[in-house]
Structure formats: C-alpha cells, structure tokens
Design a protein around this motif. Sequence first.
Motif, short mmCIF file in Angstrom:
data_model
loop_
_atom_site.label_atom_id
_atom_site.label_comp_id
_atom_site.label_asym_id
_atom_site.label_seq_id
_atom_site.Cartn_x
_atom_site.Cartn_y
_atom_site.Cartn_z
N UNK A 96 0.81 -1.26 0.03
CA UNK A 96 0.06 0.03 -0.12
C UNK A 96 0.84 1.25 -0.07
N UNK A 97 0.40 2.27 -0.60
CA UNK A 97 1.18 3.47 -0.42
C UNK A 97 0.72 4.15 0.92
N UNK A 98 1.63 5.13 1.20
CA UNK A 98 1.59 5.75 2.43
C UNK A 98 0.11 6.02 3.04
N UNK A 99 -0.83 6.92 2.34
CA UNK A 99 -2.10 7.35 2.69
C UNK A 99 -3.06 6.06 2.67
N UNK A 100 -2.93 5.23 1.90
CA UNK A 100 -3.82 3.93 1.69
C UNK A 100 -3.52 3.15 2.85
N UNK A 101 -2.25 2.90 3.47
CA UNK A 101 -1.94 2.24 4.42
C UNK A 101 -2.24 2.65 5.83
N UNK A 102 -2.12 3.98 5.87
CA UNK A 102 -2.79 4.81 7.12
C UNK A 102 -4.42 4.59 7.25
N UNK A 103 -4.88 4.71 6.26
CA UNK A 103 -6.28 4.49 6.20
C UNK A 103 -6.48 3.02 6.41
N UNK A 159 -4.87 0.62 8.43
CA UNK A 159 -4.42 0.23 9.40
C UNK A 159 -4.84 1.12 10.72
N UNK A 160 -4.85 2.47 10.48
CA UNK A 160 -4.86 3.31 11.68
C UNK A 160 -6.14 4.43 11.63
N UNK A 161 -6.34 4.83 10.26
CA UNK A 161 -7.46 5.94 10.17
C UNK A 161 -8.52 5.38 9.54
N UNK A 162 -9.12 4.42 9.87
CA UNK A 162 -10.17 3.85 9.14
C UNK A 162 -11.56 4.46 9.44
N UNK A 163 -11.47 5.39 10.28
CA UNK A 163 -12.57 6.30 10.71
C UNK A 163 -13.49 5.52 11.69
N UNK A 164 -13.02 4.39 12.25
CA UNK A 164 -13.87 3.63 13.30
C UNK A 164 -13.31 3.67 14.57
#
Length: 103
Positions: free
Chosen positions: A84-91, A93-98
């Motif tokens: 995954x690219x950095x933004x997709x990785x963060x989304x 694993x860490x910022x799924x909004x849940x």
Amino acid sequence: MNWYGVRCVFEWAASGGRSYEERITLWQASSADDAIARAEAEAETYATETGVAYLGLAQSYRLGGDGVPGAGAEVFSLLRDSTLEPDAYLDAYFDSRTERQQR
C-alpha cells in the motif's frame, strides 16, 4: 532483567458491533517469553474485571539502549510489509474512521 512492552488485543461488545482494543503494558522480565507470560496473566485479569474478551494475541518488544524506561523511550515497535501507498496504509490500519480516539 530487561524491560519489555507487550501488546495484547481485546474484544469489547459494543452497540451495533464489536470494538477491538490494542493495549500495551510494560514489564520487567528475564526474557520475551517471560514478559508475554506476565502480560497474558494480567490480560486475563483485565478482561475479567472489564467484561471484555482477551483474544490471545500478545507481541513483545524489548526496550533498546540501556533497557531502562524513561521519557521518550520506545516501548513497542512492529514492522509490517505492505504494498500500500502511505495514505492507503494509514487509512487501512490506523485511520479507518472507526477508531475511538481524541482528535
């Protein structure tokens, strides 16, 4: 004796689904296995006292340097390979909004 950060994962019953908690505790132990054993015993107590389920996942990390915790000491680290690219990785694993976190 070294210091270890141990991450354990728990499941909480939540309205409308489940919530998962990753909890890192700090242990002085003779080995990673000893630190995990101590953390898992505490995890079972924590689960019983809070009414959650311990999922049986414990990962340890030995503190580097002189092994003594202090301000700024790294207490846990985990490397994960991903395409995954950095933004997709963060989304993912860490910022799924849940996540339940303060903003």
